[in-house]
Write a protein that holds these residues in place. Structure first.
Motif, short mmCIF file in Angstrom:
data_model
loop_
_atom_site.label_atom_id
_atom_site.label_comp_id
_atom_site.label_asym_id
_atom_site.label_seq_id
_atom_site.Cartn_x
_atom_site.Cartn_y
_atom_site.Cartn_z
N VAL A 114 0.74 -1.20 -0.19
CA VAL A 114 0.00 -0.22 0.04
C VAL A 114 0.85 1.01 0.08
CG1 VAL A 114 -1.78 -1.11 1.15
CG2 VAL A 114 -0.33 -0.26 2.61
N PHE A 115 0.48 2.00 -0.74
CA PHE A 115 1.04 3.46 -0.83
C PHE A 115 0.18 4.61 -0.34
CE2 PHE A 115 3.07 0.59 -3.93
CZ PHE A 115 4.44 0.87 -3.99
N GLU A 116 0.80 5.41 0.65
CA GLU A 116 -0.03 6.55 1.05
C GLU A 116 0.60 7.81 1.18
OE1 GLU A 116 -3.63 8.37 2.94
OE2 GLU A 116 -3.11 6.35 1.68
N PHE A 117 0.15 8.96 0.37
CA PHE A 117 0.77 10.34 0.19
C PHE A 117 0.49 10.98 1.24
CE2 PHE A 117 -0.49 9.31 -4.41
CZ PHE A 117 0.41 8.31 -4.54
N VAL A 118 1.42 11.35 2.17
CA VAL A 118 1.23 12.40 3.25
C VAL A 118 2.33 13.60 3.20
CG1 VAL A 118 1.65 11.98 5.84
CG2 VAL A 118 1.23 10.06 4.42
N SER A 119 1.38 14.57 3.61
CA SER A 119 1.96 16.10 3.69
C SER A 119 2.31 16.31 4.96
CB SER A 119 1.02 16.92 3.20
OG SER A 119 0.47 16.58 1.72
N PRO A 120 3.27 17.38 5.31
CA PRO A 120 3.72 17.36 6.82
C PRO A 120 2.78 18.55 7.32
CG PRO A 120 5.06 18.71 4.96
CD PRO A 120 4.15 17.80 4.22
N ASN A 121 1.40 17.99 7.57
CA ASN A 121 0.60 18.93 8.44
C ASN A 121 -0.07 17.77 9.25
OD1 ASN A 121 -2.22 18.20 7.31
ND2 ASN A 121 -1.00 18.74 5.64
N SER B 250 9.08 17.28 10.93
CA SER B 250 9.90 17.52 12.20
C SER B 250 10.38 15.84 12.61
CB SER B 250 9.07 17.94 13.12
OG SER B 250 7.90 17.08 13.66
N ALA B 251 11.45 15.99 13.50
CA ALA B 251 11.70 14.62 13.91
C ALA B 251 10.66 13.75 14.95
CB ALA B 251 12.86 14.76 14.86
N ALA B 252 10.16 14.50 15.67
CA ALA B 252 8.93 14.06 16.24
C ALA B 252 7.71 13.25 15.41
CB ALA B 252 8.11 15.01 17.11
N ASP B 253 7.30 13.99 14.20
CA ASP B 253 6.41 13.55 13.12
C ASP B 253 7.16 12.32 12.37
OD1 ASP B 253 4.50 15.45 14.16
OD2 ASP B 253 4.70 16.68 12.45
N THR C 46 9.01 10.24 13.63
CA THR C 46 9.01 9.04 14.46
C THR C 46 7.75 8.55 14.39
OG1 THR C 46 10.70 9.96 15.83
CG2 THR C 46 9.36 8.37 16.77
N LEU C 47 6.71 9.23 14.43
CA LEU C 47 5.28 8.67 14.12
C LEU C 47 5.14 7.89 13.05
CD1 LEU C 47 3.18 11.49 15.51
CD2 LEU C 47 3.61 9.46 16.79
N LEU C 48 5.31 8.50 11.89
CA LEU C 48 5.29 7.73 10.60
C LEU C 48 6.00 6.41 10.51
CD1 LEU C 48 5.46 10.55 7.92
CD2 LEU C 48 3.50 9.27 8.46
N ASN C 49 7.22 6.46 10.95
CA ASN C 49 8.21 5.25 11.30
C ASN C 49 7.72 4.11 11.99
OD1 ASN C 49 10.19 5.91 9.21
ND2 ASN C 49 11.36 7.10 10.74
#
Length: 245
Positions: free
Chosen positions: A175-182, A216-219, A221-224
């Motif tokens: 699965v591929f999901e496109f994510v923006s930094p917001n 950001s590093a925090a965001d 980390t959530l994605l990873n």
């Protein structure tokens, strides 16, 4: 919805200076809408969002307004009895007893307009990104079976729509999901990837974004925590050939 309006009004009257009022109305970025109250000199006030909706769109990286965005702003303004100048909302000749309602209407107009504009801009960007990602996949796997806007059931049995879903074999998909930094994009992606991870732990879950530098590093980390890889369009995709073969 409005913080300490009586104190704000008193300060405007006493000083004759504009005052910015914070509301609990949320703009697309997750920031709260602020409304500017400016004395008109005749006992009434000008209430405006001071271009806050437009500024919020710029924060999200949406720099271009379309003709539809401007028409929608005019429509919202007409419905709520406001003015729209192409990037913000305002109302003139507001009396003191009308001030609370005017602030609410202006903040809501800003939220509605910016929300729809951001959603449409994201869809346009994702459509272009979808084509670019598919081209990158097919450069490595020309015969790949790829579905756009396909649904996948998670562990909760809820079905989640992904931007691209690629068949790897009879039992596995990627699965591929496109994510923006917001905040909104991150939250939606995290929810569906978490659910699909619990249902299909061996399926690759590929998050695609334009630039890793925007995160950001925090965001990140959530994605990873829920994605197999977070891949940027401005970088090489290490290990991708092994993933799709």
């Amino acid at each position: 919805m409005i913080d300490a309006l009586e104190n704000v009004l008193a300060r405007v009257v006493q000083t004759g200076e504009p005052v910015r009022v914070s509301t609990t109305t949320l703009l697309p970025s997750g920031a709260t809408a602020n409304v500017l109250v400016r004395p008109s000199g005749n006992g009434t006030f000008l209430v405006s969002d001071d271009g806050g909706g437009r500024s919020d769109l710029l924060t999200l990286g949406h720099t271009t307004l379309t003709g539809s965005d401007r028409k929608r702003g005019d429509s919202i303004a007409n419905r709520l009895g406001l003015m729209f100048d192409g990037s913000g909302f305002a109302v003139r000749d507001v009396t003191a007893d009308q001030l609370a309602g005017a602030i609410i209407f202006v903040a809501e107009a800003s939220r509605e307009w910016a929300g729809v504009a951001a959603e449409n801009a994201t869809k346009r960007a994702q459509f272009g990104l979808s084509k670019r990602v598919e081209e990158r996949i097919r450069a490595i796997a020309p015969n790949a079976k790829i579905a756009r806007e396909a649904e996948v059931a998670g562990a909760s049995t809820k079905k989640h729509r992904f931007d691209l879903v690629m068949d790897l074999d009879r039992e596995r998909k990627a699965v591929f999901e496109f994510v923006s930094p917001n905040a909104n994009s991150l939250s939606a992606a995290h929810l569906k990837l978490f659910d699909v991870r619990d249902a299909h732990g061996d399926w690759p879950r590929e998050v695609i974004t334009e630039r890793l530098e925007d995160w950001s590093a925090a965001d990140m980390t959530l994605l990873n925590g829920v994605a197999t890889h977070v891949r940027a369009m401005n970088r090489d995709w290490q290990g991708f050939a092994e993933l799709v073969h």
